[in-house]
Design a protein around this motif. Structure first.
Motif, short mmCIF file in Angstrom:
data_model
loop_
_atom_site.label_atom_id
_atom_site.label_comp_id
_atom_site.label_asym_id
_atom_site.label_seq_id
_atom_site.Cartn_x
_atom_site.Cartn_y
_atom_site.Cartn_z
N GLY A 1 -4.20 -2.12 -18.19
CA GLY A 1 -3.39 -1.24 -17.36
C GLY A 1 -3.50 -1.48 -15.87
N ALA A 2 -4.24 -2.52 -15.43
CA ALA A 2 -4.26 -2.86 -14.01
C ALA A 2 -2.84 -3.26 -13.60
CB ALA A 2 -5.23 -3.99 -13.74
N PHE A 3 -2.36 -2.76 -12.46
CA PHE A 3 -0.95 -3.01 -12.12
C PHE A 3 -0.75 -3.04 -10.61
CE2 PHE A 3 -1.17 1.48 -11.43
CZ PHE A 3 -0.16 1.78 -10.51
N HIS B 1 4.62 6.81 -15.22
CA HIS B 1 4.08 5.79 -16.12
C HIS B 1 2.56 5.64 -15.99
CE1 HIS B 1 7.73 4.36 -18.01
NE2 HIS B 1 8.33 4.42 -16.84
N GLN B 2 1.95 6.27 -15.01
CA GLN B 2 0.49 6.32 -14.97
C GLN B 2 -0.05 7.25 -16.06
OE1 GLN B 2 -0.01 7.19 -10.68
NE2 GLN B 2 -1.22 5.34 -10.56
N TYR B 3 0.79 8.19 -16.50
CA TYR B 3 0.40 9.10 -17.57
C TYR B 3 0.98 8.69 -18.92
CZ TYR B 3 -1.28 12.44 -14.08
OH TYR B 3 -1.98 13.05 -13.07
N THR C 1 1.71 -0.87 -21.82
CA THR C 1 0.55 0.00 -21.64
C THR C 1 0.80 0.93 -20.46
OG1 THR C 1 -1.87 0.07 -21.28
CG2 THR C 1 -0.64 -1.63 -20.10
N ARG C 2 0.01 1.97 -20.34
CA ARG C 2 0.11 2.85 -19.17
C ARG C 2 -0.35 2.10 -17.91
NH1 ARG C 2 -3.36 6.91 -18.82
NH2 ARG C 2 -4.64 6.24 -20.56
N LEU C 3 0.13 2.54 -16.76
CA LEU C 3 -0.31 1.99 -15.48
C LEU C 3 -1.59 2.71 -15.08
CD1 LEU C 3 3.17 1.89 -13.69
CD2 LEU C 3 2.14 0.16 -15.18
#
Length: 623
Positions: free
Chosen positions: A264-266, A329-331, A338-340
């Motif tokens: 989820g690293a973005f 999209h972090q949640y 995948t989530r951010l």
């Protein structure tokens, strides 16, 4: 002999207002009627005034019948000349009245409240309209469902409470004004709290408390609110956000994210096309062969072609600004791989969204913890009996290959935010030893499934109903706090020495912004406890938790039997698609089975909320 004038009702207020028809059919603009209202010391009457003729009285409400008087907040257009609504609730009826301005509305609300303050009043009310078969404020589809906001029987909600006493040691927010938006209604618990109204804006005054911020509402009221119920109001100036990387190439982004190597690293970067942006995200999600496949996925930020020009990464998830899109999209993966989870920035260093948990309150010294026998085994590791600070505890260990340190911290952070008598209590965590572990309260009677089976045949009807009530209390709390459990089942509940049932296993619990969590690919879930939208689309919400709760109630009244005991997952899906449901258990009363069936409605919006289920179960318990 002349009548005594003191025996006549005294007129308090009178004037022209609009009222909304109370007919059961859907109302239209023609159902907003202009009426002349008179409030006296005994009743509230309204009449139709006719030029040159005597007014015709159209209604009369005795003041002793009134249970609630309050302002109505609404974001829908009001199809009459007066735009300031308030409500008078009496018996089981709702009278909506519309004033020409706010001062006039407050005058009527205060007068009515003053005259009815000694009545038997509601403790809660609905701050928005009933319409189209549901309450707009909370979504309840029962018109007589209990309210979702606290009712103030004296004064009005706009009356300013005293602000909390300033603490000279507190850190106050910076001079740049920060604005947040309420994502859920909140009713005050302490005198220093203020209510939140969904979708309204608030100015942040103080952020020194980690879970409670001090804010100011549009009327100038200052007080504390839970951080879980608010979200930042975003602007489209993306350069101020730490996840934005200006002038970075696709190859450089991939190098940075691969080096970070965290699920989820973005980052958000400029696309090759001028004025366009790309979201690059690192994932270890399994490939087509089922093996972990570390890679970077790139998603172009797109805009709809209509005049609104909404932004999106995945279809159907549209946002007014790019920061709102990223925050969502972090949640919620919602169509992404995948989530951010962790934003990465070339210049400012990496900034994980999950803050480090360093508080002494939660960190446990491994030398103070001793481990004993195994109590059970779960998806992420084993649960052991332990001793800490002289008391018996349950220790949930995490296998090294089952969860990364970041995922562990995320689960731990969720647990520190949640506290309710019917949730298994977290005492602390230990990250200084391997394997990492969480320390919980120990419940003597263990897993609910095993307890039901071991005591089969000895339960009274009130025992089984009480278990359902315990779980519904915990789930109502999670729902009201904007959390979904995603793995609710009897095996994930524990039983205390006093036969209290508490909800456990928060390994899959997630905070949500819009009551919807769409899993990324490869997610696992228990098929026999899952709703159709989870099975078909991996869409989790509080309403999918409600479905699982129906299955859990079935487990309780079946005294621990496995649902769909002799059917494969494929056969379960086939029967659900055909409209079939679990049969009524022998010990289950018809009223409880009707609640189960309500939980198993095909469409999520047709299922009840946990607040309504709790109300219904409590009514059965009282009866």
């Amino acid at each position: 002999m002349y009548p005594n004038p003191n025996t006549y009702p005294r007129v308090i207020l009178k004037g022209t207002l609009f009222k909304k028809s109370q007919q059961k059919r859907r109302t239209s603009p023609c159902n907003y009627k202009e009426r002349y209202f008179i409030l006296n010391t005994e009743d509230l009457t309204y009449s139709e005034r006719r030029p040159g003729k005597k007014p015709i009285q159209k209604g009369c409400i005795e003041l002793c019948r009134i249970k609630c008087v309050e302002i109505v907040r609404s974001d829908v257009p009001i199809p009459c000349e007066y735009k300031y609504p308030f409500q008078v609730v009496y018996d089981s009826y709702y009278l909506y009245m519309f004033a020409p301005d706010n001062d006039c509305r407050l005058k009527w609300v205060r007068a009515l409240k003053e005259e009815t303050k000694h009545n038997k009043l509601f403790s809660t009310y609905h701050p928005d309209f009933w319409g189209d078969g549901r309450w707009r404020c909370c979504g309840h589809m029962e018109k007589l469902a209990p309210g979702c906001s606290e009712y103030y029987p004296t004064g009005t909600a706009s009356k300013k409470p005293l602000p909390p006493t300033p603490d000279p040691q507190r850190r106050y927010s910076c001079s740049e004004q920060k604005v947040v938006v309420a994502i859920k209604n909140f009713k005050p618990v302490e005198k220093t709290d203020i209510p939140l109204h969904k979708d309204e804006e608030y100015i942040v005054i103080d952020t020194s408390e980690p879970n409670w911020w001090t804010v100011q509402d549009k009327d100038g009221n200052v007080g504390m609110v839970p951080c879980l119920y608010i979200t930042e109001k975003f602007s489209n100036d993306i350069e101020k956000y730490e996840w934005y990387n200006k002038d970075i190439t696709r190859a450089e982004a991939e190098e940075l994210l691969m080096k970070e190597s965290k699920e989820g690293a973005f980052m958000v970067r400029d696309s090759r096309q001028a004025g366009a942006y790309t979201v690059s995200v690192f994932t270890k999600a399994p490939g087509s062969n089922g093996e972990k496949n570390p890679r970077v996925k790139h998603y172009k930020v797109r805009q709809t072609e209509n005049e609104d020009g909404k932004f999106y990464l995945a279809e159907k998830y549209l946002f007014s600004t790019i920061p709102e899109l990223i925050n969502y999209h972090q949640y919620n993966a919602a169509g992404l791989i995948t989530r951010l989870r962790h934003c990465v920035c070339q210049d400012r260093g990496n900034s994980p969204r999950i803050e480090e948990i360093v508080s002494e309150k939660w960190e446990v010294d491994p030398d103070e913890l001793s481990l004993g026998k195994e109590l059970g085994c779960g998806q992420f590791g084993v649960v052991l009996e332990g001793f800490w600070n002289g008391k018996k505890v349950a220790v949930k260990t995490v296998r090294e290959d089952a969860m990364s340190e970041e995922e562990f911290k995320e689960e731990a952070k969720i647990m520190t935010k949640l506290s309710h008598p019917k949730l298994v209590k977290l005492y602390g965590m230990c990250m200084q030893r391997s394997p990492m572990c969480l320390i919980f309260e120990f419940l003597e009677n263990g897993c609910l499934t095993d307890f039901l089976r071991s005591k089969k045949g000895s339960f009274k009807p009130e025992d089984l109903l009480g278990m359902c009530l315990d779980v519904s209390e915990a789930m109502d709390y999670l729902e009201s706090s904007n959390f979904i459990h995603r793995d609710l089942a009897a095996r994930n509940c524990l039983v205390s020495e006093k036969l209290e049932v508490k909800v456990s296993d928060f390994g899959m619990t997630r905070p949500v912004l819009d009551d919807l969590y769409v899993c990324s690919t490869g997610s696992k879930f228990a098929m026999k406890w899952s709703s159709p939208e989870v099975i078909n689309h991996t869409k989790f919400s509080s309403k999918s938790d409600v479905w699982s709760f129906g299955v859990l109630m079935w487990e309780i009244y079946s005294e621990g039997r496995l649902p769909y005991e002799y059917r494969s997952n494929a056969e379960v899906i086939e029967s659900l698609n055909a409209g079939q449901r679990l049969l009524q258990p022998r010990l289950c009363p018809e009223t409880v089975y009707q609640l189960m069936q309500w939980c198993w409605k095909e469409k999520p919006e047709d299922r009840p909320s946990f607040a309504l289920l709790l109300h219904q179960l409590a009514s059965l318990a009282d009866f």
